[in-house]
Scaffold this motif. Structure first.
Motif, PDB file in Angstrom:
ATOM      1  N   ALA A 218       0.832  -1.205   0.000  1.00  0.00           N
ATOM      2  CA  ALA A 218       0.000   0.000   0.000  1.00  0.00           C
ATOM      3  C   ALA A 218       0.868   1.258   0.000  1.00  0.00           C
ATOM      4  CB  ALA A 218      -0.937  -0.014   1.204  1.00  0.00           C
ATOM      5  N   ALA A 219       1.951   1.236   0.785  1.00  0.00           N
ATOM      6  CA  ALA A 219       2.819   2.419   0.838  1.00  0.00           C
ATOM      7  C   ALA A 219       3.527   2.624  -0.494  1.00  0.00           C
ATOM      8  CB  ALA A 219       3.839   2.280   1.970  1.00  0.00           C
ATOM      9  N   LEU A 225       6.789   4.405  -1.840  1.00  0.00           N
ATOM     10  CA  LEU A 225       7.838   3.760  -1.029  1.00  0.00           C
ATOM     11  C   LEU A 225       8.812   3.027  -1.954  1.00  0.00           C
ATOM     12  CD1 LEU A 225       8.624   2.887   1.970  1.00  0.00           C
ATOM     13  CD2 LEU A 225       7.425   0.759   1.447  1.00  0.00           C
ATOM     14  N   SER A 226      10.104   3.236  -1.746  1.00  0.00           N
ATOM     15  CA  SER A 226      11.090   2.620  -2.638  1.00  0.00           C
ATOM     16  C   SER A 226      11.199   1.120  -2.376  1.00  0.00           C
ATOM     17  CB  SER A 226      12.464   3.267  -2.446  1.00  0.00           C
ATOM     18  OG  SER A 226      13.122   2.704  -1.332  1.00  0.00           O
TER      19      SER A 226
ATOM     20  N   THR B 116      -4.436   6.732   4.542  1.00  0.00           N
ATOM     21  CA  THR B 116      -3.072   7.266   4.554  1.00  0.00           C
ATOM     22  C   THR B 116      -2.234   6.693   5.691  1.00  0.00           C
ATOM     23  OG1 THR B 116      -3.906   9.299   3.586  1.00  0.00           O
ATOM     24  CG2 THR B 116      -1.722   9.382   4.593  1.00  0.00           C
ATOM     25  N   ALA B 117      -2.807   6.668   6.886  1.00  0.00           N
ATOM     26  CA  ALA B 117      -2.008   6.236   8.043  1.00  0.00           C
ATOM     27  C   ALA B 117      -2.813   5.287   8.903  1.00  0.00           C
ATOM     28  CB  ALA B 117      -1.556   7.451   8.878  1.00  0.00           C
ATOM     29  N   PRO B 118      -2.424   4.008   8.973  1.00  0.00           N
ATOM     30  CA  PRO B 118      -1.363   3.402   8.169  1.00  0.00           C
ATOM     31  C   PRO B 118      -1.805   3.224   6.723  1.00  0.00           C
ATOM     32  CG  PRO B 118      -2.426   1.718   9.515  1.00  0.00           C
ATOM     33  CD  PRO B 118      -3.024   3.033   9.924  1.00  0.00           C
ATOM     34  N   ALA B 119      -0.814   3.259   5.807  1.00  0.00           N
ATOM     35  CA  ALA B 119      -1.109   3.138   4.381  1.00  0.00           C
ATOM     36  C   ALA B 119      -1.846   1.835   4.107  1.00  0.00           C
ATOM     37  CB  ALA B 119       0.185   3.191   3.584  1.00  0.00           C
ATOM     38  N   ASP B 120      -2.965   1.939   3.405  1.00  0.00           N
ATOM     39  CA  ASP B 120      -3.713   0.739   3.046  1.00  0.00           C
ATOM     40  C   ASP B 120      -4.630   1.064   1.865  1.00  0.00           C
ATOM     41  OD1 ASP B 120      -4.613  -1.913   3.161  1.00  0.00           O
ATOM     42  OD2 ASP B 120      -4.681  -1.885   5.353  1.00  0.00           O
ATOM     43  N   PHE B 163      -9.557   0.965   8.024  1.00  0.00           N
ATOM     44  CA  PHE B 163      -9.500  -0.453   7.653  1.00  0.00           C
ATOM     45  C   PHE B 163      -8.058  -0.926   7.666  1.00  0.00           C
ATOM     46  CE2 PHE B 163      -7.997  -0.319   3.205  1.00  0.00           C
ATOM     47  CZ  PHE B 163      -8.158   1.039   2.915  1.00  0.00           C
ATOM     48  N   ARG B 164      -7.917  -2.245   7.662  1.00  0.00           N
ATOM     49  CA  ARG B 164      -6.576  -2.828   7.678  1.00  0.00           C
ATOM     50  C   ARG B 164      -6.600  -4.152   6.916  1.00  0.00           C
ATOM     51  NH1 ARG B 164      -1.934  -1.464  11.235  1.00  0.00           N
ATOM     52  NH2 ARG B 164      -0.319  -1.626   9.666  1.00  0.00           N
ATOM     53  N   THR B 165      -5.544  -4.380   6.147  1.00  0.00           N
ATOM     54  CA  THR B 165      -5.453  -5.570   5.304  1.00  0.00           C
ATOM     55  C   THR B 165      -4.412  -6.538   5.854  1.00  0.00           C
ATOM     56  OG1 THR B 165      -5.966  -4.206   3.383  1.00  0.00           O
ATOM     57  CG2 THR B 165      -5.017  -6.382   2.955  1.00  0.00           C
ATOM     58  N   PHE B 166      -4.748  -7.826   5.841  1.00  0.00           N
ATOM     59  CA  PHE B 166      -3.829  -8.873   6.284  1.00  0.00           C
ATOM     60  C   PHE B 166      -3.631  -9.883   5.164  1.00  0.00           C
ATOM     61  CE2 PHE B 166      -5.537  -6.947   9.994  1.00  0.00           C
ATOM     62  CZ  PHE B 166      -4.489  -6.942  10.899  1.00  0.00           C
ATOM     63  N   MET B 167      -2.386 -10.310   4.970  1.00  0.00           N
ATOM     64  CA  MET B 167      -2.072 -11.240   3.880  1.00  0.00           C
ATOM     65  C   MET B 167      -2.197 -12.706   4.308  1.00  0.00           C
ATOM     66  SD  MET B 167       1.192  -9.283   2.173  1.00  0.00           S
ATOM     67  CE  MET B 167       1.503 -10.669   1.086  1.00  0.00           C
TER      68      MET B 167
END
Lengths: 303, 303
Positions: A218-219, A225-226, B116-120, B163-167
């Motif tokens: 996502a970043a 993000l590099s 944006t924070a956290p990026a998702d 929201f938050r994503t998990f792999m």
């Protein structure tokens, strides 16, 4: 072409590779050879022909050449099973080896080591540990062998007391080459600060690893993000989680990492940041040192 | 062959699949079609021909058929970028869609959502959330959408707050199909007790997950651990680690899991064991519900 006929052969026969050292009795390396004929590609009757082909030019006119072999060739699906020794035990040597005589060779396959609780196994790393003990006699403490499956082993009085395996290297490879993160972590560089932060976060709050993995993707999408930073962060998260789980090993014990470059350097940096008492040992030829120690036992036995 | 000419088309166009519903104005499903022509296989000019071919027999004699589309077709590498909406926001609908007119179609591609924070990011799941809100109006709480990349979303007053994503799903697939564990976890059955124990251990001590993964392989080798038990344990370890990290979402909030079978049932069981206030919603056609809600907006706009 070897300059001299070898006195014995050291063999590291793993899943994907075979490495051979042509040795003199005095411990000199006369030649090195390697092949991609690992255990994964061979059936039981395929091993001897591979050895014959690889050493065709140095076969003795008469008698059999001793071969000391470690690795997956000794597994149940390998050349011949060399049953695991059980901890606590010294790294198994020539007396514990499974012996095969074939054509021009007298092969001694070294056993791996098993642990019952918690269930764990190693096959090949026990010979690296033998090499580490040969290189640093009397070492009491923790051996850390980074790799696809990193091993932590508690060594005392020449024995492996206990050990634990972590799939950190394999997870890193799967996530960076085959998961959705592959789009975001493949670059040539590195970012020490990102690695350090990720290690620290994962050690203090291991569950964050699960939450932060997709955040790398996502970043990359949202903030550019590099790939270097993302890869260092991924490595740091996974190694940090391993260090959180392996703390009983490294906390308050001298740690010797086998391997100075790449992954070994990453473990060194991470452990130093935690204030661990840690040093590195070159990984190159550490297996050969272990095989040489087993050959010395063989000579003692047959002398 | 559809019985009637559709009034509009609902499309879920993901990375690997395209799913189409041929719809009447009253919300009746006239026909369903699917194709493996996902975003991953298409260049920008490949989308219209796929749609033409899939719907050739139902094209209107004149005018254009409205198509409401969600998923990766709206990504930068897709048909046309539908830029992310930012949280907090309602699931984006027809007014926020990117519009393409081509041949016989008037296509509205729904945007995803970013944070944006956290990026998702999410793209496709926002339409499932719209469907969940359409099916349970006024729901305030947590949506859990299990899958390759499981999403947890905090919903309030019809908006996605965070929201938050998990792999977790992708990690499970990689570890069980491609890692050394593949030899030990592939079986047809399941072991609830092993799953429960692993979830509980991973929630209370997430770092243990790193330590226990290789143990599945070792226990299979040394103790004959069954593949069913090993697979349930692997699933439990990974879902448990996710629950440790997603605790701020599910603790003390009503949770609605989208999906009753397989992975949805596993999340339900794990959350119930933690005493969470959790229920499931059928996943089938939840995306269609979201697309239908967007179509209703379109009709309102053009009425």
């Amino acid at each position: 072409m070897a300059e001299t006929t070898p006195d014995w052969i050291a063999a590291d026969w793993g899943t994907s590779h075979l490495r051979l050292w042509l040795m003199s009795d005095t411990g000199r390396v006369l030649d090195r050879r390697s092949s991609d004929q690992g255990m994964g590609r061979l059936t039981r009757d395929g091993y001897a022909p591979v050895l014959n082909a690889a050493l065709a030019d140095v076969l003795p006119a008469s008698g059999r050449l001793p071969v000391i072999c470690c690795g997956m060739a000794g597994s149940r699906q390998g050349w011949a099973e060399a049953p695991y020794a059980a901890v606590p035990c010294a790294p198994p040597g020539a007396p514990q080896a499974t012996r095969i005589t074939c054509d021009h060779f007298d092969v001694h396959i070294l056993p791996g080591i098993k642990q019952t609780a918690p269930a764990d196994v190693m096959r090949g790393e026990e010979t690296q540990i033998a090499g580490l003990l040969a290189a640093t006699p009397g070492f009491d403490g923790i051996a850390c062998l980074p790799g696809t499956h990193t091993k932590w082993a508690h060594l005392s009085a020449g024995e492996v007391v206990s050990f634990r395996t972590f799939m950190t290297g394999e997870m890193f490879a799967l996530l960076s080459d085959q998961s959705v993160l592959r789009h975001s972590v493949q670059g040539p560089g590195w970012d020490d600060a990102a690695f350090d932060e990720a290690v620290s976060d994962a050690i203090s709050t291991p569950a964050n690893v699960a939450a932060r993995l997709f955040g790398l993707r996502a970043a990359a999408l949202l903030e550019g993000l590099s790939a270097d930073t993302a890869r260092a962060r991924l490595s740091g998260l996974l190694i940090g989680m391993e260090l959180a789980a392996s703390r009983p090993y490294w906390l308050g014990q001298p740690v010797r990492i086998v391997g100075e470059d790449g992954i070994g350097a990453a473990y060194l940096r991470a452990l130093q940041a935690q204030g661990a008492e840690v040093a590195t040992t070159p990984a190159q030829d550490i297996t050969l040192k272990g095989l040489t120690a087993a050959y010395a036992q063989l000579k003692d036995t047959t002398a």
